[in-house]
Design a protein around this motif. Structure first.
Motif, mmCIF file in Angstrom:
data_model
loop_
_atom_site.group_PDB
_atom_site.id
_atom_site.type_symbol
_atom_site.label_atom_id
_atom_site.label_comp_id
_atom_site.label_asym_id
_atom_site.label_seq_id
_atom_site.Cartn_x
_atom_site.Cartn_y
_atom_site.Cartn_z
ATOM 1 N N LYS A 100 27.206 43.159 40.603
ATOM 2 C CA LYS A 100 25.759 43.363 40.455
ATOM 3 C C LYS A 100 25.370 43.346 38.980
ATOM 4 N N LEU A 101 26.192 43.972 38.129
ATOM 5 C CA LEU A 101 25.907 43.959 36.691
ATOM 6 C C LEU A 101 25.900 42.533 36.148
ATOM 7 N N LEU A 102 26.900 41.750 36.521
ATOM 8 C CA LEU A 102 26.967 40.367 36.050
ATOM 9 C C LEU A 102 25.712 39.607 36.434
ATOM 10 N N GLU A 103 25.302 39.791 37.676
ATOM 11 C CA GLU A 103 24.125 39.080 38.167
ATOM 12 C C GLU A 103 22.848 39.601 37.508
ATOM 13 N N ASN A 104 22.667 40.898 37.458
ATOM 14 C CA ASN A 104 21.449 41.480 36.889
ATOM 15 C C ASN A 104 21.321 41.216 35.393
ATOM 16 N N MET A 105 22.444 41.254 34.686
ATOM 17 C CA MET A 105 22.413 41.066 33.240
ATOM 18 C C MET A 105 22.491 39.595 32.841
ATOM 19 N N GLN A 106 22.837 38.724 33.795
ATOM 20 C CA GLN A 106 22.987 37.290 33.524
ATOM 21 C C GLN A 106 23.933 37.045 32.338
ATOM 22 N N ILE A 107 25.163 37.574 32.469
ATOM 23 C CA ILE A 107 26.140 37.470 31.375
ATOM 24 C C ILE A 107 27.396 36.713 31.796
ATOM 25 N N PHE A 108 27.266 35.815 32.749
ATOM 26 C CA PHE A 108 28.425 35.088 33.248
ATOM 27 C C PHE A 108 29.135 34.290 32.148
ATOM 28 N N GLN A 109 28.406 33.871 31.121
ATOM 29 C CA GLN A 109 29.022 33.089 30.051
ATOM 30 C C GLN A 109 30.039 33.900 29.246
ATOM 31 N N TYR A 110 29.962 35.234 29.319
ATOM 32 C CA TYR A 110 30.905 36.101 28.605
ATOM 33 C C TYR A 110 32.028 36.605 29.503
ATOM 34 N N PHE A 111 31.989 36.260 30.751
ATOM 35 C CA PHE A 111 32.866 36.822 31.771
ATOM 36 C C PHE A 111 34.037 35.890 32.064
ATOM 37 N N LEU A 112 35.259 36.428 32.032
ATOM 38 C CA LEU A 112 36.440 35.634 32.363
ATOM 39 C C LEU A 112 36.860 35.826 33.812
ATOM 40 N N GLY A 113 36.890 37.056 34.274
ATOM 41 C CA GLY A 113 37.317 37.314 35.639
ATOM 42 C C GLY A 113 37.517 38.797 35.883
ATOM 43 N N PHE A 114 37.965 39.094 37.090
ATOM 44 C CA PHE A 114 38.249 40.464 37.488
ATOM 45 C C PHE A 114 39.750 40.698 37.525
ATOM 46 N N MET A 115 40.162 41.875 37.134
ATOM 47 C CA MET A 115 41.540 42.314 37.308
ATOM 48 C C MET A 115 41.539 43.255 38.508
ATOM 49 N N VAL A 116 42.320 42.903 39.529
ATOM 50 C CA VAL A 116 42.371 43.654 40.774
ATOM 51 C C VAL A 116 43.834 43.874 41.132
ATOM 52 N N GLU A 117 44.165 45.041 41.638
ATOM 53 C CA GLU A 117 45.521 45.273 42.138
ATOM 54 C C GLU A 117 45.526 44.913 43.611
ATOM 55 N N SER A 118 46.322 43.899 43.960
ATOM 56 C CA SER A 118 46.332 43.430 45.345
ATOM 57 C C SER A 118 47.754 43.164 45.814
ATOM 58 N N TYR A 119 47.890 43.190 47.101
ATOM 59 C CA TYR A 119 49.171 42.895 47.748
ATOM 60 C C TYR A 119 48.850 42.423 49.158
ATOM 61 N N LEU A 120 49.844 42.169 49.945
ATOM 62 C CA LEU A 120 49.609 41.647 51.287
ATOM 63 C C LEU A 120 48.795 42.603 52.151
ATOM 64 N N LEU A 121 49.200 43.868 52.179
ATOM 65 C CA LEU A 121 48.513 44.874 52.985
ATOM 66 C C LEU A 121 47.858 45.903 52.080
ATOM 67 N N GLU A 122 46.817 46.534 52.587
ATOM 68 C CA GLU A 122 46.075 47.530 51.818
ATOM 69 C C GLU A 122 46.854 48.826 51.662
ATOM 70 N N GLY A 123 46.630 49.489 50.536
ATOM 71 C CA GLY A 123 47.199 50.817 50.320
ATOM 72 C C GLY A 123 48.498 50.788 49.538
ATOM 73 N N ASN A 124 49.279 51.833 49.726
ATOM 74 C CA ASN A 124 50.607 51.925 49.132
ATOM 75 C C ASN A 124 51.448 52.851 50.014
ATOM 76 N N ILE A 125 52.716 53.017 49.665
ATOM 77 C CA ILE A 125 53.571 53.821 50.558
ATOM 78 C C ILE A 125 53.170 55.288 50.577
ATOM 79 N N ALA A 126 52.413 55.731 49.572
ATOM 80 C CA ALA A 126 51.950 57.117 49.595
ATOM 81 C C ALA A 126 50.854 57.310 50.652
ATOM 82 N N SER A 127 50.161 56.220 51.007
ATOM 83 C CA SER A 127 49.059 56.330 51.964
ATOM 84 C C SER A 127 49.463 55.941 53.383
#
Length: 158
Positions: A100-127
């Motif tokens: 929403k910030l990217l869209e509202n501020m119209q700053i896509f030219q400064y944006f490279l991408g998102f860093m997300v922690e992902s794996y095949l299934l959601e969660g971790n062994i603690a959950s």
């Protein structure tokens, strides 16, 4: 000034592909800053907000840095939304808030991408009980959520 330098032999402590400790990095020519959030006096701070982003863009301009910003929706930025705890829900909230910030501020030219922690299934062994495809350490979003993130971002970039 450092962000605009050549980034060769940058002091860095990390692991390489062979799980050996590296003390130097050749840097990243595509990204000069990752907004990860942080904490101060035990309080989680989200720096995916208009003030922090505008400050970063102004510094890039001031020092004539022609690089992009990576938005980290995990770590402290995600934990900000879930009482300082790193969770799947926090990552998802941080992602959509940042989009929403990217869209509202119209700053896509400064944006490279998102860093997300992902794996095949959601969660971790603690959950959940140990299961193949679940992260052993950090809570992660699953591949379906990553696909949803990419499709939403693609819609915004069109």
């Amino acid at each position: 000034k450092f962000a605009n330098s050549s980034h060769t032999n940058v002091p860095f402590l990390g692991l390489d592909g062979d799980i050996r400790i590296k003390e130097k990095s050749s840097g990243n020519q595509y990204c000069s800053l990752i907004l990860r959030g942080g904490s101060m006096n035990g309080v989680t701070i989200n720096n995916l907000n208009p003030n922090a982003i505008v400050d970063t863009i102004n510094l890039f301009s001031q020092y004539q840095i022609d690089r992009k910003i990576m938005f980290d929706v995990t770590h402290s930025n995600g934990a900000f939304f879930t009482n300082g705890q790193k969770t799947v829900e926090g990552q998802i909230k941080a992602y959509y808030n940042s989009l929403k910030l990217l869209e509202n501020m119209q700053i896509f030219q400064y944006f490279l991408g998102f860093m997300v922690e992902s794996y095949l299934l959601e969660g971790n062994i603690a959950s959940r009980n140990y299961q193949k495809g679940v992260s052993l350490v950090d809570p992660t979003v699953n591949v379906d959520t990553v696909k949803e993130f990419l499709l939403n971002l693609s819609d915004k970039l069109e």
